[in-house]
Design a protein around this motif. Sequence first.
Motif, PDB file in Angstrom:
ATOM      1  N   GLY A 174       2.397   8.837 -12.547  1.00  0.00           N
ATOM      2  CA  GLY A 174       3.832   8.899 -12.823  1.00  0.00           C
ATOM      3  C   GLY A 174       4.314   7.715 -13.645  1.00  0.00           C
ATOM      4  N   THR A 175       3.881   6.528 -13.267  1.00  0.00           N
ATOM      5  CA  THR A 175       4.261   5.327 -14.014  1.00  0.00           C
ATOM      6  C   THR A 175       3.697   5.371 -15.425  1.00  0.00           C
ATOM      7  OG1 THR A 175       4.335   4.017 -11.986  1.00  0.00           O
ATOM      8  CG2 THR A 175       4.118   2.805 -14.045  1.00  0.00           C
ATOM      9  N   THR A 176       2.467   5.857 -15.544  1.00  0.00           N
ATOM     10  CA  THR A 176       1.841   5.980 -16.862  1.00  0.00           C
ATOM     11  C   THR A 176       2.646   6.918 -17.760  1.00  0.00           C
ATOM     12  OG1 THR A 176      -0.340   5.562 -15.935  1.00  0.00           O
ATOM     13  CG2 THR A 176      -0.266   6.659 -18.078  1.00  0.00           C
ATOM     14  N   ARG A 177       3.070   8.060 -17.209  1.00  0.00           N
ATOM     15  CA  ARG A 177       3.889   8.996 -17.991  1.00  0.00           C
ATOM     16  C   ARG A 177       5.184   8.334 -18.451  1.00  0.00           C
ATOM     17  NH1 ARG A 177       1.955  12.537 -13.962  1.00  0.00           N
ATOM     18  NH2 ARG A 177       0.524  14.112 -14.809  1.00  0.00           N
ATOM     19  N   ASN A 178       5.774   7.529 -17.578  1.00  0.00           N
ATOM     20  CA  ASN A 178       7.024   6.846 -17.947  1.00  0.00           C
ATOM     21  C   ASN A 178       6.802   5.886 -19.111  1.00  0.00           C
ATOM     22  OD1 ASN A 178       8.431   8.160 -15.920  1.00  0.00           O
ATOM     23  ND2 ASN A 178       8.228   6.480 -14.448  1.00  0.00           N
ATOM     24  N   TYR A 179       5.716   5.122 -19.053  1.00  0.00           N
ATOM     25  CA  TYR A 179       5.420   4.196 -20.150  1.00  0.00           C
ATOM     26  C   TYR A 179       5.142   4.951 -21.451  1.00  0.00           C
ATOM     27  CZ  TYR A 179       5.082   0.089 -17.092  1.00  0.00           C
ATOM     28  OH  TYR A 179       5.355  -0.945 -16.226  1.00  0.00           O
ATOM     29  N   LEU A 180       4.393   6.041 -21.345  1.00  0.00           N
ATOM     30  CA  LEU A 180       4.079   6.831 -22.538  1.00  0.00           C
ATOM     31  C   LEU A 180       5.349   7.439 -23.134  1.00  0.00           C
ATOM     32  CD1 LEU A 180       0.833   8.626 -21.313  1.00  0.00           C
ATOM     33  CD2 LEU A 180       0.971   6.931 -23.146  1.00  0.00           C
ATOM     34  N   SER A 181       6.224   7.952 -22.287  1.00  0.00           N
ATOM     35  CA  SER A 181       7.469   8.548 -22.760  1.00  0.00           C
ATOM     36  C   SER A 181       8.346   7.506 -23.459  1.00  0.00           C
ATOM     37  CB  SER A 181       8.248   9.174 -21.595  1.00  0.00           C
ATOM     38  OG  SER A 181       7.528  10.251 -21.035  1.00  0.00           O
ATOM     39  N   ALA A 182       8.417   6.317 -22.857  1.00  0.00           N
ATOM     40  CA  ALA A 182       9.217   5.253 -23.466  1.00  0.00           C
ATOM     41  C   ALA A 182       8.663   4.859 -24.833  1.00  0.00           C
ATOM     42  CB  ALA A 182       9.258   4.040 -22.538  1.00  0.00           C
ATOM     43  N   ALA A 183       7.329   4.761 -24.911  1.00  0.00           N
ATOM     44  CA  ALA A 183       6.693   4.396 -26.177  1.00  0.00           C
ATOM     45  C   ALA A 183       6.912   5.473 -27.237  1.00  0.00           C
ATOM     46  CB  ALA A 183       5.199   4.164 -25.964  1.00  0.00           C
ATOM     47  N   MET A 184       6.796   6.742 -26.844  1.00  0.00           N
ATOM     48  CA  MET A 184       7.017   7.834 -27.796  1.00  0.00           C
ATOM     49  C   MET A 184       8.444   7.812 -28.324  1.00  0.00           C
ATOM     50  SD  MET A 184       4.883  11.112 -26.288  1.00  0.00           S
ATOM     51  CE  MET A 184       5.376  10.943 -24.579  1.00  0.00           C
ATOM     52  N   ALA A 185       9.408   7.533 -27.441  1.00  0.00           N
ATOM     53  CA  ALA A 185      10.806   7.485 -27.862  1.00  0.00           C
ATOM     54  C   ALA A 185      11.034   6.339 -28.853  1.00  0.00           C
ATOM     55  CB  ALA A 185      11.712   7.318 -26.639  1.00  0.00           C
ATOM     56  N   LYS A 186      10.457   5.193 -28.566  1.00  0.00           N
ATOM     57  CA  LYS A 186      10.627   4.040 -29.450  1.00  0.00           C
ATOM     58  C   LYS A 186      10.011   4.287 -30.825  1.00  0.00           C
ATOM     59  CE  LYS A 186      10.734   0.502 -25.804  1.00  0.00           C
ATOM     60  NZ  LYS A 186      10.019  -0.660 -25.202  1.00  0.00           N
ATOM     61  N   LEU A 187       8.903   5.032 -30.841  1.00  0.00           N
ATOM     62  CA  LEU A 187       8.185   5.250 -32.095  1.00  0.00           C
ATOM     63  C   LEU A 187       8.599   6.544 -32.800  1.00  0.00           C
ATOM     64  CD1 LEU A 187       4.701   4.081 -30.819  1.00  0.00           C
ATOM     65  CD2 LEU A 187       6.097   2.935 -32.523  1.00  0.00           C
ATOM     66  N   GLY A 188       9.465   7.326 -32.154  1.00  0.00           N
ATOM     67  CA  GLY A 188       9.992   8.521 -32.787  1.00  0.00           C
ATOM     68  C   GLY A 188       8.976   9.615 -33.026  1.00  0.00           C
ATOM     69  N   VAL A 189       8.062   9.798 -32.063  1.00  0.00           N
ATOM     70  CA  VAL A 189       7.023  10.822 -32.196  1.00  0.00           C
ATOM     71  C   VAL A 189       7.081  11.753 -30.987  1.00  0.00           C
ATOM     72  CG1 VAL A 189       5.516   9.372 -33.609  1.00  0.00           C
ATOM     73  CG2 VAL A 189       5.313   9.318 -31.108  1.00  0.00           C
ATOM     74  N   SER A 190       6.342  12.857 -31.074  1.00  0.00           N
ATOM     75  CA  SER A 190       6.466  13.894 -30.051  1.00  0.00           C
ATOM     76  C   SER A 190       5.356  13.912 -29.012  1.00  0.00           C
ATOM     77  CB  SER A 190       6.537  15.276 -30.723  1.00  0.00           C
ATOM     78  OG  SER A 190       5.361  15.505 -31.497  1.00  0.00           O
ATOM     79  N   ASN A 191       4.275  13.142 -29.229  1.00  0.00           N
ATOM     80  CA  ASN A 191       3.207  13.123 -28.225  1.00  0.00           C
ATOM     81  C   ASN A 191       2.539  11.756 -28.193  1.00  0.00           C
ATOM     82  OD1 ASN A 191       0.726  13.124 -30.012  1.00  0.00           O
ATOM     83  ND2 ASN A 191       1.675  15.031 -30.717  1.00  0.00           N
ATOM     84  N   ARG A 192       1.770  11.543 -27.129  1.00  0.00           N
ATOM     85  CA  ARG A 192       1.192  10.215 -26.906  1.00  0.00           C
ATOM     86  C   ARG A 192       0.150   9.847 -27.953  1.00  0.00           C
ATOM     87  NH1 ARG A 192      -0.518  13.426 -22.623  1.00  0.00           N
ATOM     88  NH2 ARG A 192      -2.775  13.778 -22.422  1.00  0.00           N
ATOM     89  N   TYR A 193      -0.585  10.843 -28.452  1.00  0.00           N
ATOM     90  CA  TYR A 193      -1.608  10.538 -29.451  1.00  0.00           C
ATOM     91  C   TYR A 193      -0.970  10.075 -30.753  1.00  0.00           C
ATOM     92  CZ  TYR A 193      -5.732  10.988 -32.412  1.00  0.00           C
ATOM     93  OH  TYR A 193      -6.760  10.739 -33.289  1.00  0.00           O
ATOM     94  N   GLU A 194       0.103  10.753 -31.175  1.00  0.00           N
ATOM     95  CA  GLU A 194       0.829  10.302 -32.368  1.00  0.00           C
ATOM     96  C   GLU A 194       1.384   8.900 -32.161  1.00  0.00           C
ATOM     97  OE1 GLU A 194       3.591  12.979 -34.498  1.00  0.00           O
ATOM     98  OE2 GLU A 194       3.045  14.442 -32.967  1.00  0.00           O
ATOM     99  N   ALA A 195       1.891   8.641 -30.968  1.00  0.00           N
ATOM    100  CA  ALA A 195       2.439   7.317 -30.672  1.00  0.00           C
ATOM    101  C   ALA A 195       1.357   6.252 -30.785  1.00  0.00           C
ATOM    102  CB  ALA A 195       3.047   7.303 -29.268  1.00  0.00           C
ATOM    103  N   ALA A 196       0.172   6.559 -30.250  1.00  0.00           N
ATOM    104  CA  ALA A 196      -0.929   5.599 -30.320  1.00  0.00           C
ATOM    105  C   ALA A 196      -1.338   5.335 -31.763  1.00  0.00           C
ATOM    106  CB  ALA A 196      -2.116   6.120 -29.513  1.00  0.00           C
ATOM    107  N   LEU A 197      -1.405   6.394 -32.567  1.00  0.00           N
ATOM    108  CA  LEU A 197      -1.770   6.217 -33.974  1.00  0.00           C
ATOM    109  C   LEU A 197      -0.720   5.398 -34.719  1.00  0.00           C
ATOM    110  CD1 LEU A 197      -3.182   9.735 -34.967  1.00  0.00           C
ATOM    111  CD2 LEU A 197      -4.458   7.625 -34.533  1.00  0.00           C
ATOM    112  N   ARG A 198       0.553   5.679 -34.459  1.00  0.00           N
ATOM    113  CA  ARG A 198       1.621   4.932 -35.124  1.00  0.00           C
ATOM    114  C   ARG A 198       1.575   3.446 -34.742  1.00  0.00           C
ATOM    115  NH1 ARG A 198       6.584   6.898 -36.705  1.00  0.00           N
ATOM    116  NH2 ARG A 198       5.347   8.743 -37.230  1.00  0.00           N
ATOM    117  N   ALA A 199       1.359   3.193 -33.460  1.00  0.00           N
ATOM    118  CA  ALA A 199       1.281   1.803 -33.008  1.00  0.00           C
ATOM    119  C   ALA A 199       0.076   1.091 -33.615  1.00  0.00           C
ATOM    120  CB  ALA A 199       1.213   1.750 -31.480  1.00  0.00           C
ATOM    121  N   ARG A 200      -1.040   1.815 -33.747  1.00  0.00           N
ATOM    122  CA  ARG A 200      -2.235   1.230 -34.362  1.00  0.00           C
ATOM    123  C   ARG A 200      -1.969   0.907 -35.836  1.00  0.00           C
ATOM    124  NH1 ARG A 200      -7.710   1.633 -33.704  1.00  0.00           N
ATOM    125  NH2 ARG A 200      -7.240   1.057 -31.571  1.00  0.00           N
TER     126      ARG A 200
END
Length: 205
Positions: A174-200
């Motif tokens: 649950g906590t992991t999902r919250n962190y992933l959701s927050a990161a996706m929102a900050k990076l303006g993407v729709s899924n965790r993999y896109e968020a990871a690629l954008r952050a990289r």
Amino acid sequence: MIPVFLADDETLIRAALATMLDLEADLEVVDHVGSGEELLAVWRHRAAGEPAAVAVIDLQMPGIDGIETATQLQRLTPGAATLIVTSHGRPGYLKRALAAGVRGFLPKTTSAATLAEVIRTVHGGGRYVDPELAAEAISAGDTVLTAREADVLEYALDGSPVEDIARRAHLSPGTTRNYLSAAMAKLGVSNRYEAALRAREKGWI
């Protein structure tokens, strides 16, 4: 003599490094271990009797990573001299390390002679960051991610399911999902993999 503690999960590299450092007249490798948890254990029992010891820590190890290990060493011994060596020298890691109070940050391609000099530098209260890594960190700019958001995105890069990411990050799903959701929102993407690629791409993880 400068007491040195090593932590690296690659046994051959760790043993070779210990041997090379022991050749230096003013350095003594007190112990070398394969994980952050083991380093914390030996630090509690041995570093208390070793004034101004230096910890040389691999960044990525099973269990807690090098930065979290350094953070916990700081809690045990405020101002502890810690040095990170890594084959994953991305700007996001460097910024996290410096925020955690790490005094040195070097790639594993560094020569033994340079590493020995950096150990002396951090032992004396100084700091050293590999110049190329420092330049990359500056060009990457400030991250919008928290340290924990960066952690879970790092584990999301290989497409792992949330449960695996949670286990590797030592968090609940649950906590992991919250962190992933927050990161996706900050990076303006729709899924965790896109968020990871954008952050990289931005050099944040």
